[in-house]
Scaffold this motif. Structure first.
Motif, PDB file in Angstrom:
ATOM      1  N   PRO A 105       0.833  -1.207   0.000  1.00 55.85           N
ATOM      2  CA  PRO A 105       0.000   0.000   0.000  1.00 55.85           C
ATOM      3  C   PRO A 105       0.862   1.248   0.000  1.00 55.85           C
ATOM      4  O   PRO A 105       2.004   1.237   0.470  1.00 55.85           O
ATOM      5  N   ALA A 106       0.313   2.315  -0.555  1.00 55.77           N
ATOM      6  CA  ALA A 106       1.031   3.586  -0.615  1.00 55.77           C
ATOM      7  C   ALA A 106       0.027   4.726  -0.495  1.00 55.77           C
ATOM      8  O   ALA A 106      -1.187   4.514  -0.571  1.00 55.77           O
ATOM      9  N   THR A 107       0.547   5.928  -0.290  1.00 56.60           N
ATOM     10  CA  THR A 107      -0.296   7.124  -0.197  1.00 56.60           C
ATOM     11  C   THR A 107       0.298   8.220  -1.063  1.00 56.60           C
ATOM     12  O   THR A 107       1.507   8.476  -1.024  1.00 56.60           O
ATOM     13  N   LEU A 108      -0.561   8.850  -1.869  1.00 59.82           N
ATOM     14  CA  LEU A 108      -0.151   9.983  -2.683  1.00 59.82           C
ATOM     15  C   LEU A 108      -0.711  11.258  -2.072  1.00 59.82           C
ATOM     16  O   LEU A 108      -1.892  11.300  -1.708  1.00 59.82           O
ATOM     17  N   THR A 109       0.108  12.285  -1.950  1.00 59.47           N
ATOM     18  CA  THR A 109      -0.340  13.572  -1.429  1.00 59.47           C
ATOM     19  C   THR A 109      -0.447  14.556  -2.586  1.00 59.47           C
ATOM     20  O   THR A 109       0.553  14.873  -3.240  1.00 59.47           O
ATOM     21  N   LEU A 110      -1.670  15.026  -2.847  1.00 56.14           N
ATOM     22  CA  LEU A 110      -1.911  15.925  -3.974  1.00 56.14           C
ATOM     23  C   LEU A 110      -1.524  17.353  -3.620  1.00 56.14           C
ATOM     24  O   LEU A 110      -1.192  17.664  -2.471  1.00 56.14           O
ATOM     25  N   GLY A 111      -1.606  18.225  -4.610  1.00 60.84           N
ATOM     26  CA  GLY A 111      -1.184  19.610  -4.426  1.00 60.84           C
ATOM     27  C   GLY A 111      -1.975  20.361  -3.379  1.00 60.84           C
ATOM     28  O   GLY A 111      -1.459  21.280  -2.741  1.00 60.84           O
ATOM     29  N   ASP A 112      -3.255  19.988  -3.186  1.00 57.44           N
ATOM     30  CA  ASP A 112      -4.070  20.685  -2.194  1.00 57.44           C
ATOM     31  C   ASP A 112      -3.948  20.083  -0.801  1.00 57.44           C
ATOM     32  O   ASP A 112      -4.664  20.468   0.120  1.00 57.44           O
ATOM     33  N   GLY A 113      -3.023  19.124  -0.642  1.00 57.88           N
ATOM     34  CA  GLY A 113      -2.814  18.500   0.654  1.00 57.88           C
ATOM     35  C   GLY A 113      -3.653  17.260   0.896  1.00 57.88           C
ATOM     36  O   GLY A 113      -3.418  16.539   1.878  1.00 57.88           O
ATOM     37  N   SER A 114      -4.608  16.975   0.032  1.00 58.08           N
ATOM     38  CA  SER A 114      -5.429  15.777   0.194  1.00 58.08           C
ATOM     39  C   SER A 114      -4.616  14.549  -0.200  1.00 58.08           C
ATOM     40  O   SER A 114      -3.607  14.645  -0.906  1.00 58.08           O
ATOM     41  N   THR A 115      -5.044  13.380   0.258  1.00 57.42           N
ATOM     42  CA  THR A 115      -4.308  12.150  -0.007  1.00 57.42           C
ATOM     43  C   THR A 115      -5.169  11.151  -0.767  1.00 57.42           C
ATOM     44  O   THR A 115      -6.402  11.186  -0.695  1.00 57.42           O
ATOM     45  N   VAL A 116      -4.490  10.267  -1.488  1.00 57.48           N
ATOM     46  CA  VAL A 116      -5.154   9.230  -2.273  1.00 57.48           C
ATOM     47  C   VAL A 116      -4.482   7.901  -1.960  1.00 57.48           C
ATOM     48  O   VAL A 116      -3.250   7.799  -2.004  1.00 57.48           O
ATOM     49  N   ALA A 117      -5.276   6.878  -1.649  1.00 57.31           N
ATOM     50  CA  ALA A 117      -4.731   5.551  -1.398  1.00 57.31           C
ATOM     51  C   ALA A 117      -4.245   4.940  -2.711  1.00 57.31           C
ATOM     52  O   ALA A 117      -4.842   5.131  -3.766  1.00 57.31           O
TER      53      ALA A 117
END
Length: 431
Positions: free
Chosen positions: A310-322
């Motif tokens: 599993p990993a987490t991506l942090t988008l430009g607005d600070g939100s995260t995506v699994a």
């Protein structure tokens, strides 16, 4: 000379004032005179005091953290083999727009009014196939047809009647008529059918003659029976020839009507043809339909990673995506780690498109919350074992511990022997 009482009072007041002034001067002067011992005491540094924090119960996770570039997965150039066409390879329709999705089993383009159907496979379409063809390309075709639910019969390396009928169903599902066999093959079928009809007639005639001879009570029926036997054998041969002709005239698969792409679906990135134009080389470029993020890590870091993590991506607005690690590929002295989001909204797709984002991949984690202290609180004793200093009732106690996972500046600790360490205990992290 005798002074008056009033004069004496003025003198006493003056003396008192002088005495008071003298006393003030003495006090001020005395305050400025300091002994060497007092001076040393005042300039010495204050006694050291401990800096403590409470031990905590928390979940720990060791992570690989880096930044990666987002892109659509696996760009490929798509070519159509048009050498088998008898007319110029004119594009007549189905030209996709950039951003369109190439779906398996559907036409990605029309050339000379015929579809170019996209299928998933690693072996390119390098020849036309027809009943009787054999080889690994036939096996790939049958595996694909079977996976798509078109039932090619026995999955092997031979293109037979079942394969031909499965190809018909593929075209029907795509919304097109199946390819027709060569005109010569169809003419052979027609000729074989006429031959069978003639042989049937010859058999009937021979049978009539045999019947008439029997009715006439002819003593020797050898000739009539022989004619019937020969007619039956000829008809059997004729039917066999018809079966072979029909087999060869089964539904073919022209080389110009199939394109294999390693994985599908994919997203169209660039289109090199237009309606009315002639196909010449690459007709379009396509990448994976899904966005992925690729980050580079060194060999030592790659040893801790594997596909499926599993990993987490942090988008430009600070939100995260699994997300999950999709694959790892050696690239010189480093590894390319491809991470795929689990699910994206339309807004998130736009945020990720061509972006550089933070990627976090947990490589180890504790099972639930554990007793943890800042790593700065852990020191090594004379015996080499780990320990922490705990401030209890104004005194320092050394508590031996076993150290577990370290992450985010904290270490998992477990007291050893008879020592105790619980949540809330004040551990020394500095002085």
């Amino acid at each position: 000379m005798t002074s008056s009482p009033k004069s004496r009072r003025r003198v006493l007041v003056g003396i008192s004032a002088i005495a008071a002034a003298s006393l003030g001067v003495g006090v001020v002067a005395g305050s400025r005179i300091t002994s060497p011992e007092d001076a040393a005491a005042k300039t010495a540094p204050p006694s050291a005091s401990q800096i403590t924090v409470p031990a905590e119960k928390k979940a720990l996770s060791s992570k690989v953290v880096g930044r990666g570039d987002a892109s659509f997965d696996g760009a490929v150039n798509i070519r159509v083999e048009t050498s088998g066409l008898k007319t110029p390879a004119i594009v007549t329709g189905k030209v996709p727009a950039v951003g369109a999705t190439i779906t398996e089993g559907k036409a990605l383009l029309e050339i000379t009014g015929r579809p170019v159907i996209a299928l998933a496979g690693t072996l390119p379409m390098y020849r036309s196939l027809s009943p009787g063809s054999k080889g690994p390309d036939v096996l790939q075709l049958e595996q694909t047809l079977d996976r798509l639910g078109f039932d090619p019969g026995k999955v092997d390396e031979e293109y037979d009647g079942d394969t031909a009928r499965a190809v018909e169903r593929l075209y029907e599902a795509a919304g097109y008529d199946a390819p027709a066999p060569d005109e010569g093959l169809q003419q052979a079928v027609d000729g074989a059918k006429k031959n069978v009809d003639g042989l049937k007639k010859a058999l009937r005639q021979a049978q009539v003659q045999l019947k008439q001879a029997k009715a006439a009570k002819a003593k020797d029926l050898t000739v009539q029976q022989g004619a019937v036997d020969d007619a039956e054998a000829n008809l059997a041969d004729g039917r066999q020839a018809l079966n072979e002709a029909e087999f060869k005239a089964g539904t073919p698969l022209p080389v110009s009507e199939i394109v294999y792409v390693k994985t599908l679906p994919r997203r169209v990135d660039k289109v090199n043809v237009e309606r009315g134009g002639t196909v010449n080389g690459v007709v379009m470029s396509a990448s994976g339909a899904s966005l992925v993020v690729t980050l580079k890590v060194d060999v030592q870091t790659a040893e801790h990673l594997k596909a499926g993590m599993p990993a987490t991506l942090t988008l430009g607005d600070g939100s995260t995506v699994a997300a999950k690690v999709r694959r790892m590929t050696r690239n010189g002295d480093n590894y390319d780690v491809v991470v795929a989001p689990n699910k994206l909204t339309a807004k998130q797709i736009e945020q990720l498109r061509d972006a550089n984002v933070r990627v976090s991949i947990p490589v180890k984690s504790t099972t639930g919350k554990v007793l943890a202290v800042p790593i700065a609180a852990v020191s090594s004793g004379s015996d080499g074992g780990a320990r922490v200093e705990v401030l209890r009732n104004g005194k320092i106690e050394l508590v031996p511990v076993k150290v577990g996972l370290s992450a985010d500046g904290y270490a998992q600790v477990t007291p050893t022997g008879d020592a105790t360490l619980t949540e809330g205990d004040q551990v020394v992290v500095g002085r």
